[in-house]
Motif scaffolding. Structure first.
Motif, PDB file in Angstrom:
ATOM      1  N   ASP A 136      42.489 101.728 -41.361  1.00  0.00           N
ATOM      2  CA  ASP A 136      43.672 100.871 -41.369  1.00  0.00           C
ATOM      3  C   ASP A 136      44.782 101.546 -42.158  1.00  0.00           C
ATOM      4  OD1 ASP A 136      45.409  98.610 -41.334  1.00  0.00           O
ATOM      5  OD2 ASP A 136      43.716  97.240 -41.567  1.00  0.00           O
ATOM      6  N   ALA A 137      46.022 101.193 -41.853  1.00  0.00           N
ATOM      7  CA  ALA A 137      47.143 101.625 -42.684  1.00  0.00           C
ATOM      8  C   ALA A 137      47.344 100.695 -43.865  1.00  0.00           C
ATOM      9  CB  ALA A 137      48.429 101.673 -41.855  1.00  0.00           C
ATOM     10  N   HIS A 138      46.899  99.435 -43.728  1.00  0.00           N
ATOM     11  CA  HIS A 138      47.189  98.395 -44.712  1.00  0.00           C
ATOM     12  C   HIS A 138      45.915  97.879 -45.374  1.00  0.00           C
ATOM     13  CE1 HIS A 138      50.327  98.331 -41.560  1.00  0.00           C
ATOM     14  NE2 HIS A 138      51.146  98.254 -42.599  1.00  0.00           N
ATOM     15  N   ALA A 139      46.042  97.494 -46.636  1.00  0.00           N
ATOM     16  CA  ALA A 139      44.879  97.045 -47.401  1.00  0.00           C
ATOM     17  C   ALA A 139      44.346  95.700 -46.919  1.00  0.00           C
ATOM     18  CB  ALA A 139      45.239  96.959 -48.884  1.00  0.00           C
ATOM     19  N   ASP A 140      45.230  94.778 -46.534  1.00  0.00           N
ATOM     20  CA  ASP A 140      44.833  93.450 -46.035  1.00  0.00           C
ATOM     21  C   ASP A 140      43.988  92.680 -47.039  1.00  0.00           C
ATOM     22  OD1 ASP A 140      46.181  94.050 -43.709  1.00  0.00           O
ATOM     23  OD2 ASP A 140      44.394  94.552 -42.553  1.00  0.00           O
ATOM     24  N   GLN A 170      37.384 101.381 -47.478  1.00  0.00           N
ATOM     25  CA  GLN A 170      38.681 101.364 -46.804  1.00  0.00           C
ATOM     26  C   GLN A 170      39.212 102.789 -46.686  1.00  0.00           C
ATOM     27  OE1 GLN A 170      39.912  98.037 -49.654  1.00  0.00           O
ATOM     28  NE2 GLN A 170      40.962  97.401 -47.781  1.00  0.00           N
ATOM     29  N   VAL A 171      39.396 103.233 -45.453  1.00  0.00           N
ATOM     30  CA  VAL A 171      39.697 104.641 -45.163  1.00  0.00           C
ATOM     31  C   VAL A 171      41.128 104.777 -44.634  1.00  0.00           C
ATOM     32  CG1 VAL A 171      38.967 106.704 -43.909  1.00  0.00           C
ATOM     33  CG2 VAL A 171      37.267 104.954 -44.527  1.00  0.00           C
ATOM     34  N   GLY A 172      41.917 105.573 -45.330  1.00  0.00           N
ATOM     35  CA  GLY A 172      43.243 105.898 -44.826  1.00  0.00           C
ATOM     36  C   GLY A 172      44.317 104.887 -45.163  1.00  0.00           C
ATOM     37  N   ILE A 173      44.047 103.971 -46.088  1.00  0.00           N
ATOM     38  CA  ILE A 173      45.041 102.960 -46.457  1.00  0.00           C
ATOM     39  C   ILE A 173      46.237 103.645 -47.107  1.00  0.00           C
ATOM     40  CG2 ILE A 173      45.451 100.810 -47.702  1.00  0.00           C
ATOM     41  CD1 ILE A 173      43.171 100.673 -45.626  1.00  0.00           C
ATOM     42  N   ARG A 174      47.431 103.321 -46.621  1.00  0.00           N
ATOM     43  CA  ARG A 174      48.635 103.925 -47.171  1.00  0.00           C
ATOM     44  C   ARG A 174      49.755 102.912 -47.398  1.00  0.00           C
ATOM     45  NH1 ARG A 174      47.769 105.256 -41.838  1.00  0.00           N
ATOM     46  NH2 ARG A 174      49.513 104.994 -40.370  1.00  0.00           N
ATOM     47  N   SER A 175      49.414 101.628 -47.313  1.00  0.00           N
ATOM     48  CA  SER A 175      50.406 100.589 -47.531  1.00  0.00           C
ATOM     49  C   SER A 175      49.736  99.354 -48.120  1.00  0.00           C
ATOM     50  CB  SER A 175      51.101 100.225 -46.213  1.00  0.00           C
ATOM     51  OG  SER A 175      52.066  99.231 -46.406  1.00  0.00           O
ATOM     52  N   GLY A 176      50.374  98.784 -49.136  1.00  0.00           N
ATOM     53  CA  GLY A 176      49.857  97.572 -49.764  1.00  0.00           C
ATOM     54  C   GLY A 176      50.603  97.291 -51.047  1.00  0.00           C
TER      55      GLY A 176
END
Length: 293
Positions: A136-140, A170-176
């Motif tokens: 995901d891009a986002h942590a959620d 969580q792999v690849g998170i870059r926004s949060g």
């Protein structure tokens, strides 16, 4: 029972059956984007994936397997109340339970990411040691967003509440938010993985759970928007097809029991490339799951 759960009058994913007999993998869609926080349209994702799938070959030279050698069923999309996010999660749970009762490994097509909670709720009854791997891009990880605790921005938080092991990678998170990144770091759940790199850190993080069943959730905004523009909340700095293959190569040594592909908004990308990428992700999952069960 399927008549009350699924609408299967529309497109079907290439090579899929409509009956679960002799099948090992089951596909279903959840056409829902009711908590969308930017650009809507993910409710059209499952149909788009099915419609474009016929442009793909059934054989994958990377995995060296062919869809023609696998029995899998596409049930269509669940019948839902699109105005009630909580009831959508319950319908997803019911559909997942149905697939489990048929001894099928579920692959769910979204729709927005909030639907994952329903699948997790169903699966933990069979797999109490289930862990979650998120691309995901986002942590959620928000407690609530725009007044809705079932928002797609809260889905990992809601999943953690029902996962007995409370384990998510969580792999690849870059926004949060700052708070979300603090949670990920404090709980050692953020896995470092850079575009063009190898997935060594993911493998190391999974080793303590080598025998645990895994749910793999794939938010398509994990991919860079230059490859996959058709998603509601695109985030620059993302990943490419070779990166996805690297992830699958790493996961083949572990036990994935179910998966989902979410957040395709096909109408945003008029070229149709995003839908094709999503359909190819599904092909790779079917070919890979058949080995990992």
């Amino acid at each position: 029972m399927t008549k009350n759960l699924f609408d299967n009058e529309n497109a079907i994913y290439m090579g899929a059956k409509r009956s679960p007999e002799n099948c090992s993998i089951g596909i279903f869609g959840a056409n829902y984007d009711g908590t969308c926080s930017f650009k809507p349209g993910a409710r059209f994702g499952p149909e788009a994936i099915r419609q474009v799938s016929s442009c793909l070959e059934t054989y994958c030279p990377k995995i060296k397997k062919d869809l023609e050698d696998i029995m899998y069923v596409d049930f269509g999309s669940i019948l839902i109340d699109k105005n009630d996010s909580k009831s959508v999660i319950e319908w997803v749970k019911s559909a997942t339970n149905y697939l489990i009762s048929k001894r099928l490994s579920p692959i769910m097509l979204g729709g927005e990411h909030s639907i994952t909670r329903g699948a997790i709720e169903a699966l933990v009854k069979k797999y109490p040691d289930l862990i979650l791997v998120q691309l995901d891009a986002h942590a959620d990880l928000r407690e609530s967003y725009m007044g809705n605790e079932h928002s797609h921005a809260c889905t990992m938080k809601r999943c953690l509440e029902v996962l007995p092991e409370k384990k998510i990678l969580q792999v690849g998170i870059r926004s949060g938010t700052k708070e979300e990144f603090e949670i990920m770091h404090d709980n050692n759940q953020l896995v470092n993985f850079c575009p063009g790199g190898n997935a060594h850190e993911l493998k190391q993080a999974l080793l303590p759970y080598a025998k645990s069943p895994i749910y793999l959730t794939i938010d398509l905004d994990w991919f860079d928007p230059s490859l996959l523009a058709g998603t509601g909340t695109p985030e620059p700095g993302g990943f490419f097809w070779n990166d996805f293959e690297e992830i699958l190569k790493t996961l083949k040594d572990f036990r994935i029991v179910a998966s989902d592909i979410v957040e395709l908004s096909p109408e945003i990308d008029k070229s149709g490339v995003s839908s094709i990428v999503a359909a190819k992700v599904l092909r790779s999952l079917i070919l890979s799951l058949e080995n990992m069960q």
